[in-house]
Every structure is written in C-alpha cells, then in structure tokens.
Design a protein around this motif. Structure first.
Motif, mmCIF file in Angstrom:
data_model
loop_
_atom_site.group_PDB
_atom_site.id
_atom_site.type_symbol
_atom_site.label_atom_id
_atom_site.label_comp_id
_atom_site.label_asym_id
_atom_site.label_seq_id
_atom_site.Cartn_x
_atom_site.Cartn_y
_atom_site.Cartn_z
ATOM 1 N N THR A 90 -8.704 -0.072 3.440
ATOM 2 C CA THR A 90 -7.394 0.415 3.882
ATOM 3 C C THR A 90 -6.617 1.015 2.723
ATOM 4 O OG1 THR A 90 -7.272 -1.202 5.677
ATOM 5 C CG2 THR A 90 -5.192 -0.273 4.907
ATOM 6 N N VAL A 91 -6.654 0.323 1.574
ATOM 7 C CA VAL A 91 -5.975 0.859 0.386
ATOM 8 C C VAL A 91 -6.570 2.210 0.013
ATOM 9 C CG1 VAL A 91 -5.562 0.510 -2.076
ATOM 10 C CG2 VAL A 91 -5.343 -1.416 -0.497
ATOM 11 N N LEU A 92 -7.893 2.310 -0.006
ATOM 12 C CA LEU A 92 -8.546 3.545 -0.442
ATOM 13 C C LEU A 92 -8.275 4.708 0.501
ATOM 14 C CD1 LEU A 92 -11.973 2.138 -1.677
ATOM 15 C CD2 LEU A 92 -10.040 2.914 -3.048
ATOM 16 N N GLN A 93 -8.010 4.413 1.768
ATOM 17 C CA GLN A 93 -7.687 5.478 2.714
ATOM 18 C C GLN A 93 -6.299 6.067 2.476
ATOM 19 O OE1 GLN A 93 -8.201 3.721 6.596
ATOM 20 N NE2 GLN A 93 -10.383 3.360 6.264
ATOM 21 N N THR A 94 -5.446 5.305 1.782
ATOM 22 C CA THR A 94 -4.045 5.714 1.606
ATOM 23 C C THR A 94 -3.701 6.044 0.162
ATOM 24 O OG1 THR A 94 -3.482 4.211 3.425
ATOM 25 C CG2 THR A 94 -1.655 5.034 2.096
ATOM 26 N N VAL A 95 -4.318 5.340 -0.778
ATOM 27 C CA VAL A 95 -3.979 5.486 -2.201
ATOM 28 C C VAL A 95 -5.154 6.139 -2.928
ATOM 29 C CG1 VAL A 95 -3.161 4.310 -4.265
ATOM 30 C CG2 VAL A 95 -2.647 3.345 -2.005
ATOM 31 N N VAL A 117 0.839 -1.197 0.000
ATOM 32 C CA VAL A 117 0.000 0.000 0.000
ATOM 33 C C VAL A 117 0.877 1.252 0.000
ATOM 34 C CG1 VAL A 117 -1.759 1.269 1.287
ATOM 35 C CG2 VAL A 117 -1.866 -1.227 1.171
ATOM 36 N N GLU A 118 1.944 1.220 0.755
ATOM 37 C CA GLU A 118 2.825 2.380 0.858
ATOM 38 C C GLU A 118 3.518 2.673 -0.476
ATOM 39 O OE1 GLU A 118 2.833 -0.233 2.906
ATOM 40 O OE2 GLU A 118 1.823 0.723 4.629
ATOM 41 N N SER A 119 3.983 1.626 -1.144
ATOM 42 C CA SER A 119 4.647 1.826 -2.440
ATOM 43 C C SER A 119 3.674 2.375 -3.478
ATOM 44 C CB SER A 119 5.237 0.500 -2.936
ATOM 45 O OG SER A 119 6.262 0.048 -2.081
ATOM 46 N N ALA A 120 2.454 1.837 -3.476
ATOM 47 C CA ALA A 120 1.452 2.326 -4.429
ATOM 48 C C ALA A 120 1.132 3.796 -4.169
ATOM 49 C CB ALA A 120 0.189 1.478 -4.329
ATOM 50 N N ALA A 121 0.998 4.173 -2.900
ATOM 51 C CA ALA A 121 0.705 5.568 -2.569
ATOM 52 C C ALA A 121 1.806 6.494 -3.070
ATOM 53 C CB ALA A 121 0.520 5.723 -1.068
ATOM 54 N N MET A 122 3.046 6.074 -2.920
ATOM 55 C CA MET A 122 4.175 6.879 -3.386
ATOM 56 C C MET A 122 4.121 7.063 -4.899
ATOM 57 S SD MET A 122 8.236 6.009 -3.305
ATOM 58 C CE MET A 122 7.980 4.819 -4.635
ATOM 59 N N LEU A 123 3.825 5.986 -5.622
ATOM 60 C CA LEU A 123 3.767 6.069 -7.085
ATOM 61 C C LEU A 123 2.603 6.947 -7.545
ATOM 62 C CD1 LEU A 123 4.504 2.333 -7.967
ATOM 63 C CD2 LEU A 123 5.988 4.281 -8.457
ATOM 64 N N VAL A 124 1.436 6.730 -6.987
ATOM 65 C CA VAL A 124 0.250 7.461 -7.433
ATOM 66 C C VAL A 124 0.397 8.956 -7.172
ATOM 67 C CG1 VAL A 124 -2.232 7.762 -7.042
ATOM 68 C CG2 VAL A 124 -1.272 5.469 -7.249
ATOM 69 N N ARG A 125 1.111 9.326 -6.127
ATOM 70 C CA ARG A 125 1.333 10.750 -5.857
ATOM 71 C C ARG A 125 2.069 11.438 -6.999
ATOM 72 N NH1 ARG A 125 2.242 9.303 -0.305
ATOM 73 N NH2 ARG A 125 4.485 9.122 -0.693
ATOM 74 N N ASP A 126 2.792 10.673 -7.818
ATOM 75 C CA ASP A 126 3.575 11.252 -8.904
ATOM 76 C C ASP A 126 2.813 11.290 -10.233
ATOM 77 O OD1 ASP A 126 6.195 12.055 -7.944
ATOM 78 O OD2 ASP A 126 6.958 11.338 -9.873
ATOM 79 N N LEU A 127 1.565 10.851 -10.249
ATOM 80 C CA LEU A 127 0.798 10.868 -11.496
ATOM 81 C C LEU A 127 0.470 12.300 -11.903
ATOM 82 C CD1 LEU A 127 -1.847 7.987 -11.270
ATOM 83 C CD2 LEU A 127 0.069 8.172 -12.856
ATOM 84 N N PRO A 128 0.603 12.613 -13.191
ATOM 85 C CA PRO A 128 0.197 13.943 -13.662
ATOM 86 C C PRO A 128 -1.324 14.029 -13.782
ATOM 87 C CG PRO A 128 0.974 12.622 -15.496
ATOM 88 C CD PRO A 128 1.193 11.795 -14.262
ATOM 89 N N PRO A 129 -1.856 15.231 -14.036
ATOM 90 C CA PRO A 129 -3.308 15.378 -14.176
ATOM 91 C C PRO A 129 -3.845 14.561 -15.344
ATOM 92 C CG PRO A 129 -2.241 17.528 -13.981
ATOM 93 C CD PRO A 129 -1.157 16.524 -14.148
ATOM 94 N N PHE A 130 -5.063 14.049 -15.160
ATOM 95 C CA PHE A 130 -5.846 13.384 -16.201
ATOM 96 C C PHE A 130 -5.330 11.998 -16.577
ATOM 97 C CE2 PHE A 130 -6.021 18.052 -17.205
ATOM 98 C CZ PHE A 130 -7.196 18.277 -16.520
ATOM 99 N N VAL A 131 -4.424 11.454 -15.795
ATOM 100 C CA VAL A 131 -4.046 10.048 -15.941
ATOM 101 C C VAL A 131 -4.649 9.309 -14.751
ATOM 102 C CG1 VAL A 131 -2.193 8.356 -16.089
ATOM 103 C CG2 VAL A 131 -1.914 10.601 -17.159
ATOM 104 N N GLN A 132 -5.502 8.325 -15.036
ATOM 105 C CA GLN A 132 -6.229 7.644 -13.968
ATOM 106 C C GLN A 132 -5.366 6.597 -13.263
ATOM 107 O OE1 GLN A 132 -10.006 6.052 -15.514
ATOM 108 N NE2 GLN A 132 -10.974 7.597 -14.228
ATOM 109 N N ALA A 133 -5.564 6.498 -11.964
ATOM 110 C CA ALA A 133 -4.949 5.441 -11.166
ATOM 111 C C ALA A 133 -5.989 4.349 -10.931
ATOM 112 C CB ALA A 133 -4.467 5.992 -9.825
ATOM 113 N N VAL A 134 -5.658 3.122 -11.356
ATOM 114 C CA VAL A 134 -6.578 1.990 -11.261
ATOM 115 C C VAL A 134 -5.996 0.963 -10.299
ATOM 116 C CG1 VAL A 134 -7.803 0.210 -12.553
ATOM 117 C CG2 VAL A 134 -7.254 2.391 -13.661
ATOM 118 N N GLY A 135 -6.779 0.560 -9.310
ATOM 119 C CA GLY A 135 -6.348 -0.453 -8.354
ATOM 120 C C GLY A 135 -6.930 -1.809 -8.694
ATOM 121 N N LEU A 136 -6.065 -2.811 -8.826
ATOM 122 C CA LEU A 136 -6.487 -4.162 -9.212
ATOM 123 C C LEU A 136 -6.535 -5.061 -7.979
ATOM 124 C CD1 LEU A 136 -5.169 -6.150 -12.281
ATOM 125 C CD2 LEU A 136 -5.502 -7.259 -10.083
#
Length: 206
Positions: free
Chosen positions: A71-76, A41-60
């Motif tokens: 728990t994932v949704l509270q952090t990512v 969860v922590e690694s995903a949160a770090m990556l998603v924080r670097d996404l530019p605008p209008f690129v969607q983050a999808v959790g599988l």
C-alpha cells in the motif's frame, strides 16, 4: 571516497528542505507507528513529492505486513526500503525494490553471518543493540566490533552527532552514515543547523 549521508525521520517539509539544501544524499521516512517520527502514508507521499532530483527517498519498516508495504509503495515513490525488524532475506526481496537490512550490534552479533544471510541487500545498516528498541535509540555501539572484511557496504548509524561523525567516518570508513536523533531539536523535529554541521563534518572527514 565521499561518504553518503542519510537524514532519517523526516516529518516536516522545512526539515526536508534543510537536509536537501545542506547536501543530504538520502532522506528516511518512518512507517512504524511506535516511533515518534512515524508518518501516515499520505503525509509521506506529500513530503516525497517535494524531493529534488538525485536525493533518494528511503522507507523504514519494522516487521510490517506485506499488504501494508505494498500500500505504501502504491502511494509513496520510494527508492529504497530499509528493514529494521526480524525480516528474513526473502521477506525483504519480495517487493522488487532495492533494500538494506538493519542489524543491531553488540558483542554477540555475528556480522559476517548477517552479511552472508542478507547478501542480496544493497548494504547493512549497523545500529546499536538496545533491548526492546528496533532502532533510532541514539545510542552508540563499539565500532571495533565491525569486521574489516564485511561483504556488504556499511551504513553506520547509532548515536552519531555533528560532533562525532567525523571520527566515525575516519575510523570505520563506511559507505554511508545515517542520523536521526543526533540532528534533532526534539523528537521528530530536526534542527537545520545541526543537519548542516553533520553533513559538512561527515563529507570533510571522507
């Protein structure tokens, strides 16, 4: 219509940047421990924080417990949920987020029924049916099994590569295409050149 492209199984910041720079519409982050592309969860949160605008983050997710997903949704900050297991429509809807449902396709799959059962989904992700594997196998399925009158948008997956994605887009006319292993140098490690070719070929074909 310009096809949308999702690059799934992002595990590294450089791969995230390569996909975004090449024009990806969405990136997938895997929360399934048996996958070689699994993230904490922590690694995903770090990556998603670097996404530019209008690129969607999808959790599988694959048959994940509701508490874990919460728990994932509270952090990512995920924009879309992707369910790859035996989840019911009620399971998918309980989180109040947009979602898509993956369907593994073979000759016995009733896609019209799947579309009706998951009519609240933003779309159906169609992948190859491989025994014991919930997705990401890199296997292609017979696209002629897809009925022309599905009621939900199609996200085409399964065995797509830079070399065959243009054919896939022309034949199936999906709303989006989804790739993971087809643009990798090794499991979980993307190849920036393959990503760029995949996205360019998909967009040009549409």
């Amino acid at each position: 219509m310009a096809v949308r492209v999702k690059i799934c199984g992002i595990t590294r910041l450089q791969d995230l940047h390569a996909a975004c720079d090449a024009g990806a519409d969405a990136l997938g982050f895997v929360f399934y421990e048996k996958s070689p592309r699994h993230l904490t969860v922590e690694s995903a949160a770090m990556l998603v924080r670097d996404l530019p605008p209008f690129v969607q983050a999808v959790g599988l997710f694959v048959n994940a417990g509701a508490d874990f997903i919460e728990t994932v949704l509270q952090t990512v900050p995920l924009d879309l949920l992707q369910f790859h297991g035996d989840e019911t429509a009620a399971d998918c809807m309980r989180f109040g987020r947009p979602w898509i449902k993956a369907v593994r396709v073979n000759q016995d799959t009733d896609l019209l029924k799947c579309a009706a059962d998951f009519d609240a989904a933003r779309g159906l992700l169609l992948d190859a049916w491989v025994p014991g594997v919930p997705g990401g196998s890199g296997e292609r399925f017979d696209w002629s099994l897809i009925p022309p009158d599905l009621s939900r948008p199609i996200v085409l997956s399964g065995g797509l590569t830079p070399d065959n994605v243009a054919e896939a887009v022309r034949r199936v006319r999906p709303w989006a295409v989804d790739v993971s292993s087809g643009v990798e140098a090794s499991k979980g490690i993307k190849d920036a050149h393959k990503i760029a070719r995949f996205i360019a070929n998909a967009k040009e074909a549409s």
